[in-house]
Every structure is written in structure tokens, then in C-alpha cells.
Design an enzyme around this catalytic site. Structure first.
Site, PDB file in Angstrom:
ATOM      1  N   SER A  68     -39.864  10.066  22.497  1.00  0.00           N
ATOM      2  CA  SER A  68     -40.758   9.385  23.448  1.00  0.00           C
ATOM      3  C   SER A  68     -41.586   8.254  22.839  1.00  0.00           C
ATOM      4  O   SER A  68     -42.128   7.434  23.574  1.00  0.00           O
ATOM      5  CB  SER A  68     -41.692  10.389  24.097  1.00  0.00           C
ATOM      6  OG  SER A  68     -40.996  11.114  25.074  1.00  0.00           O
ATOM      7  N   LYS A  71     -40.687   4.839  23.911  1.00  0.00           N
ATOM      8  CA  LYS A  71     -41.032   4.349  25.255  1.00  0.00           C
ATOM      9  C   LYS A  71     -42.083   3.241  25.216  1.00  0.00           C
ATOM     10  O   LYS A  71     -42.113   2.369  26.084  1.00  0.00           O
ATOM     11  CB  LYS A  71     -41.527   5.506  26.117  1.00  0.00           C
ATOM     12  CG  LYS A  71     -40.463   6.573  26.373  1.00  0.00           C
ATOM     13  CD  LYS A  71     -41.084   7.815  26.994  1.00  0.00           C
ATOM     14  CE  LYS A  71     -40.048   8.905  27.248  1.00  0.00           C
ATOM     15  NZ  LYS A  71     -40.674  10.141  27.746  1.00  0.00           N
ATOM     16  N   TYR A 198     -30.918   4.855  27.387  1.00  0.00           N
ATOM     17  CA  TYR A 198     -32.150   5.638  27.168  1.00  0.00           C
ATOM     18  C   TYR A 198     -31.961   6.674  26.052  1.00  0.00           C
ATOM     19  O   TYR A 198     -32.811   6.820  25.176  1.00  0.00           O
ATOM     20  CB  TYR A 198     -32.559   6.307  28.486  1.00  0.00           C
ATOM     21  CG  TYR A 198     -33.688   7.293  28.362  1.00  0.00           C
ATOM     22  CD1 TYR A 198     -35.012   6.866  28.250  1.00  0.00           C
ATOM     23  CD2 TYR A 198     -33.453   8.674  28.338  1.00  0.00           C
ATOM     24  CE1 TYR A 198     -36.063   7.777  28.121  1.00  0.00           C
ATOM     25  CE2 TYR A 198     -34.480   9.587  28.213  1.00  0.00           C
ATOM     26  CZ  TYR A 198     -35.786   9.131  28.111  1.00  0.00           C
ATOM     27  OH  TYR A 198     -36.814  10.048  27.971  1.00  0.00           O
ATOM     28  N   TYR A 250     -49.218  12.798  26.676  1.00  0.00           N
ATOM     29  CA  TYR A 250     -48.901  13.495  27.933  1.00  0.00           C
ATOM     30  C   TYR A 250     -50.138  14.133  28.535  1.00  0.00           C
ATOM     31  O   TYR A 250     -51.217  13.567  28.458  1.00  0.00           O
ATOM     32  CB  TYR A 250     -47.745  14.477  27.716  1.00  0.00           C
ATOM     33  CG  TYR A 250     -46.522  13.707  27.357  1.00  0.00           C
ATOM     34  CD1 TYR A 250     -45.899  12.904  28.314  1.00  0.00           C
ATOM     35  CD2 TYR A 250     -46.044  13.672  26.066  1.00  0.00           C
ATOM     36  CE1 TYR A 250     -44.814  12.123  27.985  1.00  0.00           C
ATOM     37  CE2 TYR A 250     -44.950  12.893  25.729  1.00  0.00           C
ATOM     38  CZ  TYR A 250     -44.350  12.125  26.694  1.00  0.00           C
ATOM     39  OH  TYR A 250     -43.284  11.352  26.367  1.00  0.00           O
ATOM     40  N   VAL A 268     -40.907  14.247  20.954  1.00  0.00           N
ATOM     41  CA  VAL A 268     -40.546  15.655  20.916  1.00  0.00           C
ATOM     42  C   VAL A 268     -39.878  16.053  19.575  1.00  0.00           C
ATOM     43  O   VAL A 268     -39.712  17.230  19.286  1.00  0.00           O
ATOM     44  CB  VAL A 268     -39.688  15.955  22.173  1.00  0.00           C
ATOM     45  CG1 VAL A 268     -38.245  15.572  21.950  1.00  0.00           C
ATOM     46  CG2 VAL A 268     -39.847  17.354  22.637  1.00  0.00           C
TER      47      VAL A 268
END
Ligand code: DON
Length: 314
Positions: A68, A71, A198, A250, A268
Site C-alpha cells: 500500500s 499508493k 495494480y 488506515y 501489508v
């Protein structure tokens, strides 16, 4: 009186060892099967200041996939490719308060529009916006952008982790089909194509130093440390840093803002990219995660450092 950097250099190895125990409070991610092989009690940290001085401690030779963390940089490239208006037609600007792969609010609020670009649904929508005539070209542009930001021409994706996610990503597939059903992914976008880019983007592999360099570019307002060249317009760096504070950890972002108070983004695989604006880029790896998907030992160490040096931006 030692400078802060000299003080960090002296104390980082000791603090890192003190944080290592926190790994036992978490668990290595295994929903992407290949990630389960990571050493649970590894902990590494690299910190780079604006003069390029580097401090490194612990297991910094470990390579890991960005997951992540990627991103943030794909968002930056999408902003550079398409501009703010187009990007925010596809994703919102608000924290979701839910897990990163939740589908709960996708249907509840503004159907199909992900709350922000850092949850999985939002990141998939952002990846689809990257310019390129083919998925290979889209991915190559993402990879080359990451190489430029990290100042390293060798960064590439880990095929094992990519394949492992590709074969098991049922939830991401369902999120992407939902996006397509709601025209967040356009009619001519194939779900499997955007997911392929992705997954490769998430599998881009770095070490702590490369991550710290990427953080340094953001800490430095988008400018390359060595060449002084503007790599990212400042307005987009501002947007990225804001999302890191509001959504980067998050639905533990509020707690991290109180406990550490610096922009950060977790992945992660146990990586965390953090920065102290105008001062430091920081890369951390600690594969053991808490329930919300953040590195337990990594959080422990960043909170210690921030408290020690009063880094909170608030
Ligand atoms: O899409 C996924 O589930 C992963 N490739 C990335 C998720 C992730 O890193 C969330 N982090 N805490």
C-alpha cells in the site's frame, strides 16, 4: 552539544532493539500467501536528512514489497498525468474509518466512489488513471517514476509476490468489478488489466534506504536532494502528505496522528514510509502487523522517535 542527527545516530540502534519486542504482539500477513515467508521479528530503519546524511539500524538489508505504500506515489503520478479535478472525480478526500479492503461504504454513500485514494478500491481507481497505451506501458511509467523518486534505476517488482496476489485477490477483484459497475472504471477499462498493473505496483520491491529516499523527496517539497530538480509539483506533495496524515495508517490514522503526528503510509508487508517535513525521510520494515494492518514494531519505533525529538507537526 550533538546535533539531532548525531543524537539519532548514537541512539537509533538501541531504540530499535527496544522496539523489536512489539513484533510479538502482531502477525505476518498471509492473505497474500507469499508474504507469509517474511521474518516476523525483523525490524529495520533508515533515516535520511536534507543534507543526505543517512542513519541506518537493524535489518536494513531486507528487501520487501511496497504494497500500500505504493499508493502514495501512484496517486502523485495520476495527479501529474490527469490533474486534480479528474482525479477527484474518481475518488474522494475523506478517511473511511473502515479496513483498507472494506466494501461497506462503497455502496452506502456515493455509490461506487471510493472514499480516498489510499484504500484498495480508491487505489485501483487511481491506477486506472495512469497514462499509457497498454498495461505494460502504464506499469513501466509507474515503475520508472518510482525509480526516479528513489534515485535507484534497479527498482522492480517481485514476481513471486505479484503472482501470489494475482492468484488469490478475490476481494480486490470484487471491489474492481463494483467500481466498473458504477462507472468509476470506464467501459473500456478491463478489470483484469487494471488489477494486473495494480498487483505489479504493489509488488515493487525496496529496502529501508530506498523508502527513506522516497520519503525525503516528499519531505523536501518534491525536489530531488542531489540534483535540486523538481520531481513533483509542490501542490501534489501537499495533497499526498495530507492523505498520509488522514488515511495513511488506515483506520488507525487518528491514533497515529496523536501518538506520532507525522505523515506516514504503511503497507501489508510491514513497511512504513514516514517523513518529518523539511527534515527527514524515514523507511521502516517490521513484517509483524497489528489487526489494522500496521507494523507493530515499526509503530513502536516511530512513536518513540517522534516523542523523543518532538516531531509532531501538530
Ligand atoms: O491490495 C492489497 O490488498 C495489497 N496489495 C496491499 C494492501 C496493503 O498494503 C494494506 N496495508 N496495510
Amino acid at each position: 552539544m550533538p546535533t539531532e542527527m548525531e543524537h539519532i545516530t548514537e541512539h537509533l540502534p538501541g531504540w530499535l532493539e527496544e522496539s523489536r519486542h512489539a513484533a510479538s504482539e502482531g502477525k505476518v500477513a498471509d492473505y497474500i500467501p507469499e508474504l507469509a515467508h517474511a521474518p516476523a521479528d525483523a525490524l529495520g530503519c533508515t533515516l535520511i536528512d536534507t543534507n543526505g546524511n543517512t542513519v541506518t539500524a537493524g535489518d536494513c538489508s531486507l528487501s520487501f514489497t511496497m504494497q500500500s505504500i505504493s499508493k502514495v506515489f501512484t496517486l502523485l503520478l495520476a495527479l501529474m498525468d490527469r490533474g486534480e479535478e479528474r482525479v477527484f472525480n474518481h475518488v474522494g478526500m475523506e478517511p473511511s474509518g473502515d479496513d483498507y479492503n472494506s466494501m461497506l461504504k462503497l455502496e452506502l454513500v456515493e455509490p461506487g466512489k471510493p472514499f480516498n485514494p489510499l484504500i484498495n478500491a480508491g487505489a485501483i481507481a487511481i491506477t486506472a488513471l495512469i497514462k499509457g497505451d497498454s498495461t505494460d506501458e502504464q506499469f513501466t511509467r509507474i515503475r520508472d517514476f518510482f525509480r526516479t523518486i528513489a534515485g535507484n534505476p534497479d527498482i522492480d517488482y517481485n514476481h513471486g509476490v505479484y503472482t501470489s496476489e494475482q492468484q488469490t485477490a478475490h476481494r480486490n477483484r470484487s471491489l474492481a468489478y463494483f467500481l466498473k459497475d458504477n462507472d468509476v472504471l470506464s467501459d473500456d477499462t478491463e478489470v483484469e488489466d487494471v488489477l494486473d498493473v495494480y498487483f505489479r505496483q504493489c509488488a515493487l520491491e525496496v529496502n529501508c534506504e530506498q523508502l527513506a529516499r522516497m520519503g525525503m523527496v516528499l519531505a523536501n517539497g518534491g525536489f530531488d536532494l542531489v540534483t535540486g530538480q523538481e520531481l513533483i509539483p509542490y501542490r501534489y506533495v501537499q495533497i499526498a502528505k495530507t492523505f498520509m496524515v488522514t488515511c495513511g495508517m488506515y483506520n488507525a490514522s487518528g491514533e497515529f496522528a496523536i501518538q506520532a503526528g507525522i505523515p506516514a503510509k504503511s503497507g501489508v508487508s510491514g513497511g512504513i514510509l514516514a517523513l518529518v517535513p523539511g527534515r527527514y525521510g524515514i523507511g521502516v520494515i517490521g513484517p509483524s502487523l497489528n489487526r489494522k494492518g500496521n507494523s507493530t514494531a515499526g509503530l513502536h519505533l516511530l512513536q518513540k522517535l517522534s516523542a523523543q525529538y518532538n516531531w509532531s507537526i501538530f
